[in-house]
Design a protein around this motif. Structure first.
Motif: not given
Length: 217
Positions: A192-217
């Motif tokens: 269960e902890l492994k699943i939660l860790l994977l979900d949080l890692q993906l969310l972190q990458q997504d938020l980085i994507y959003m940050r980089d996208k906003d910085e380009k605009n």
């Protein structure tokens, strides 16, 4: 287009499901990409927090009643927005409402969620390519009759609302796991902890994507 790093835990979690699927009858690569295909479905599923992973012959996910087929294509380098998405002519009988497109490096170290599009809209905009034809947009030799559309034509599948949904789903899972802790053995807790860790890692990458996208605009 969202760039994602794929971890060994993600690969291991998808291996058994890939084995159970077997050779896909209408895959352009003749079933060689089962594991990468399952990984693509996994990544799409995690980015559509309200979706249910069905993996039927006609579609892979269901989100609020919408049947979604995930199309994963392996590649040797990062995709450009003028590259094409493809749907094989032999897949036209599949009953789905929407497509999500994924590109993945051959070594499965990185993937890109390219975007999504409604079934009818896709075929209205796509161009038909025949086997052996050279696509002048990227000099790629077409392996089978298919309908192609440039990546830049797809709709973005991630925004702040998606991120909040992801966070909500993960928080609920944390609360559920915490409530069940007294009943769980060590192996189940680790799972269960492994699943939660994977979900949080993906969310972190997504938020980085959003940050980089906003910085380009």
């Amino acid at each position: 287009m969202i760039k994602l790093n794929i971890t060994n835990d993600m690969i291991e979690s998808c291996k058994e499901k890939a084995k159970s699927i077997g050779k896909l009858k209408n895959s352009i690569t003749n079933g060689e990409g089962n594991l990468s295909g399952v990984l693509g479905e996994y990544l799409a599923h995690k980015h559509l927090p309200r979706s249910i992973w069905k993996n039927t012959f006609d579609y892979d996910l269901v989100e609020n009643g919408v049947r979604i087929d995930v199309k994963t294509k392996r590649c040797t380098s990062a995709p450009k927005n003028f590259y094409d998405c493809s749907i094989a002519e032999t897949s036209l009988h599949q009953e789905c409402d929407e497509y999500v497109f994924v590109r993945m490096l051959n070594d499965m170290s990185k993937a890109w969620l390219l975007g999504r599009m409604d079934h009818k809209e896709y075929f209205k905009k796509a161009r038909f390519m025949t086997k052996g034809e050279i696509d002048l947009n990227n000099n790629f030799t077409v392996k089978a009759n298919c309908y192609n559309l440039q990546i830049k034509e797809l709709h973005d599948m991630f925004d702040i609302h998606t991120a909040l949904k992801q966070l909500d789903v993960t928080l609920k899972q944390v609360k559920k796991t915490r409530a069940e802790l007294p009943k769980l053995n060590r192996e189940k807790v680790d799972h269960e902890l492994k699943i939660l860790l994977l979900d949080l890692q993906l969310l972190q990458q997504d938020l980085i994507y959003m940050r980089d996208k906003d910085e380009k605009n």
